[in-house]
Design an enzyme around this catalytic site. Structure first.
Site, short mmCIF file in Angstrom:
data_model
loop_
_atom_site.label_atom_id
_atom_site.label_comp_id
_atom_site.label_asym_id
_atom_site.label_seq_id
_atom_site.Cartn_x
_atom_site.Cartn_y
_atom_site.Cartn_z
N HIS A 1 36.93 40.87 38.92
CA HIS A 1 36.82 40.78 40.16
C HIS A 1 35.76 39.56 40.77
CE1 HIS A 1 33.06 42.70 38.47
NE2 HIS A 1 32.72 42.62 39.72
N HIS B 1 33.98 37.42 33.14
CA HIS B 1 33.38 36.67 34.55
C HIS B 1 32.82 35.33 34.33
CE1 HIS B 1 34.30 40.64 35.63
NE2 HIS B 1 33.05 41.25 35.40
N LYS C 1 39.78 44.57 33.14
CA LYS C 1 39.18 44.14 31.67
C LYS C 1 38.51 45.78 31.17
CE LYS C 1 34.76 42.47 31.95
NZ LYS C 1 33.93 43.60 32.22
C1 BG6 Z 1 31.96 44.27 35.40
C2 BG6 Z 1 31.09 45.04 34.08
O1 BG6 Z 1 32.73 43.85 34.93
O2 BG6 Z 1 30.89 43.88 35.91
C3 BG6 Z 1 29.75 45.52 34.32
O3 BG6 Z 1 31.75 45.74 33.34
C4 BG6 Z 1 28.96 44.94 35.37
O4 BG6 Z 1 29.04 45.85 33.13
C5 BG6 Z 1 29.68 44.60 36.53
O5 BG6 Z 1 28.05 45.81 35.61
C6 BG6 Z 1 29.07 43.72 37.56
O6 BG6 Z 1 29.90 43.23 38.67
P1 BG6 Z 1 29.00 42.84 39.85
O7 BG6 Z 1 30.04 42.67 40.87
O8 BG6 Z 1 28.33 44.18 40.32
O9 BG6 Z 1 28.09 41.82 39.64
#
Ligand code: BG6
Length: 509
Positions: free
Chosen positions: A194, A256, A164
């Site tokens: 992810h 997400h 993304k």
């Molecule tokens: C990413 C965002 O997709 O996910 C980031 O672009 C964010 O801004 C991150 O910090 C958060 O991922 P996780 O796995 O650390 O919660």
């Protein structure tokens, strides 16, 4: 240690070894590659999940030699997954898998070099192209791969993985999808989210569909509302260039959090086949009530952090972060109340919130059940709330069911108790999201990847909010390290209970 001593781990993420594959990382010298992709591949190698004769081919713009690339991978792994290199036999095996192409992404010659490397091998010539590069380059790489004859699947599978943002609004997402689909079939395109690789998110499906006890409760008759919270304690760090054009709504909610919402709300799919699962998720997204312009201010809240201390780290105001405009109105916090207009969920609010510079890093899904129909006990002053089922995504992955019980003693005092199924307690090793997702791409399992129509539907959902916010000239603020966001409590005012306290003190209830 032999690479196949990973039975415990392999049994968690699936012990199926992938077919030998040429894994080509475009942008191999970049941040995503060093922090996530190379460690994930090294981990998979260690647990014998990469097929024999698989190769990891870095594509870099710099004029590196192959030995420079090998040293680079060594140094990155030393920092991000030291076990992979501190064990000499293991590192030797990884280093033998490394290969390199260099050149500009626009240069057809680089793709010819790549074709030579792929064809230099006997047997199957599967290839996975991982685009760890800015989205503006996706079409260029897809086109060049196609023109170099590298998309044709007659000699083995060809898959492309992209990160993304998948567009910055509905029309750019549609363009991106159309552009990629000129060169790759949709079944060859893997859009990584992810969050779908996170253990607790996957467990949500298992929990819902492998247990019969929940299904009768999983609807508007018993559930008051759902909260999905992703709190980060860090600020935007060095990512102003991206974040200034994005903000919390596009960065997190469009992708997400709406994906997680669709997993919470979906109907049981007829099978776990990728399209069966994605069809059900898509139905949920299509059922999300369209937000009218006049409703935006009632259902969505945004704010930006000012200077403060979050999780022990001093942060400047967002507007003082490097690369951020002095008068920026980009939101670093967003919360939205959605409704899913279908038989199961009519009238149940889905409250999504996410932000940076919050007190702690906590992500969780909270299903809050309705209160009992009659209050037999004196709940006044007691620390008792509605039952809640919590899926904790991070930290302390696991599930908690909060119930009410009698306080031992002669009086009928009540107290909250929690049934805690923490993964840590189960003693399992939890794979990192990127390992799970890499493994799935290599096996051709696309269920945890967003399909084009899901992405477009998510943009449809948030576009009215984007439009409203883009027209506003000011923005509310909250001090870094707090979640004192003006208007946040109003979103939940017509629900039972308040926002959950997203603290890691998980026994506090
Ligand atoms: C990413 C965002 O997709 O996910 C980031 O672009 C964010 O801004 C991150 O910090 C958060 O991922 P996780 O796995 O650390 O919660």
């Amino acid at each position: 240690m032999p690479d196949n001593q990973g039975d415990k781990f392999a049994s968690i993420i699936g012990s199926e070894q992938a077919e030998p594959t040429n894994i080509v990382i475009f942008g191999a010298s970049g941040d995503l590659s060093k922090r996530k992709l190379l460690p994930a591949l090294a981990h998979m190698h260690r647990w014998n999940l990469l097929g024999p004769h698989s190769r990891i081919i870095g594509s870099v713009r710099e004029n590196w030699t192959k030995s420079h690339w090998i040293n680079y991978v060594h140094d990155q792994l030393l920092q991000y997954f030291p076990d992979a290199v501190l064990n000499p036999p293991s590192w030797k095996r990884i280093s033998h898998k490394l290969d390199l192409v260099n050149g500009d992404l626009t240069d057809p010659e680089m793709y010819q070099q790549l074709a030579k490397i792929l064809h230099a091998e006997n047997g199957k010539k599967n290839a996975l192209f991982y685009l760890a590069i800015p989205p503006a380059w996706y079409e260029c790489v897809a086109k060049n791969l196609s023109e170099a004859g590298l998309v044709d699947e007659s000699e083995g599978f060809r898959r492309i993985v992209i990160e993304k943002p998948f567009g910055m609004d509905l029309s750019s997402a549609q363009n991106l999808n159309q552009n990629l689909q000129q060169y790759f079939d949709e079944s060859q395109i893997y859009r990584i989210d992810h969050y779908l690789g996170k253990e607790a998110v996957q467990n949500l499906m298992v929990f819902r569909f492998a247990n019969s006890v929940l299904e009768p409760l999983w609807n508007r008759n018993y559930i008051d509302h759902v909260q999905i919270s992703v709190a980060e304690s860090l600020g935007i760090g060095y990512r102003a260039g991206y974040y200034e054009n994005s903000g919390a709504l596009k960065d997190m909610i469009q992708s997400h959090l709406l994906q997680v919402l669709s997993l919470v709300a979906m109907e049981p799919p007829v099978s776990l086949g990728a399209d069966d699962v994605r069809n059900e998720k898509l139905k949920v997204l299509k059922a999300v009530r369209t937000i009218t312009p006049k409703d935006v201010d009632k259902i969505a809240v945004r704010a930006q952090y000012t200077a403060g201390t979050a999780a022990g780290i001093d942060l400047p105001a967002y507007r003082d972060e490097k690369g951020v405009a002095d008068d920026s109105t980009t939101e670093t916090f967003a919360a939205v109340k959605f409704y899913v207009d279908n038989w199961r969920w009519q009238g149940v609010p889905f409250l999504l919130r996410t932000g940076k510079a919050l007190p702690e890093r906590v992500s969780e899904i909270c299903i809050r059940f309705k209160a009992p129909p009659q209050t037999l006990f004196d709940l006044h002053d007691s620390n008792v709330r509605n039952n809640e089922l919590i899926f904790r995504l991070q930290p302390d992955e696991g599930m908690l069911l909060s119930m009410t019980a009698k306080q031992p003693g002669l009086s009928t005092d009540l107290r909250g108790v929690q049934l805690d199924a923490s993964y840590g307690i189960a003693g399992s090793e939890i794979p990192e999201a990127y390992e799970t997702l890499f493994h799935d791409v290599l096996l051709g399992e696309a269920g945890l990847f967003s399909r084009a129509d899901e992405v477009e539907e998510s943009w449809r959902i948030i576009e009215p909010i984007m439009k409203n916010w883009s027209e506003k000239k000011d923005i509310s603020t909250y001090p870094a390290g707090s979640i004192d966001v003006p208007g946040l409590d109003d979103l939940i005012a017509d629900c039972e209970g308040k926002w959950r306290d997203i603290s890691t003190k998980k026994h506090e209830y």
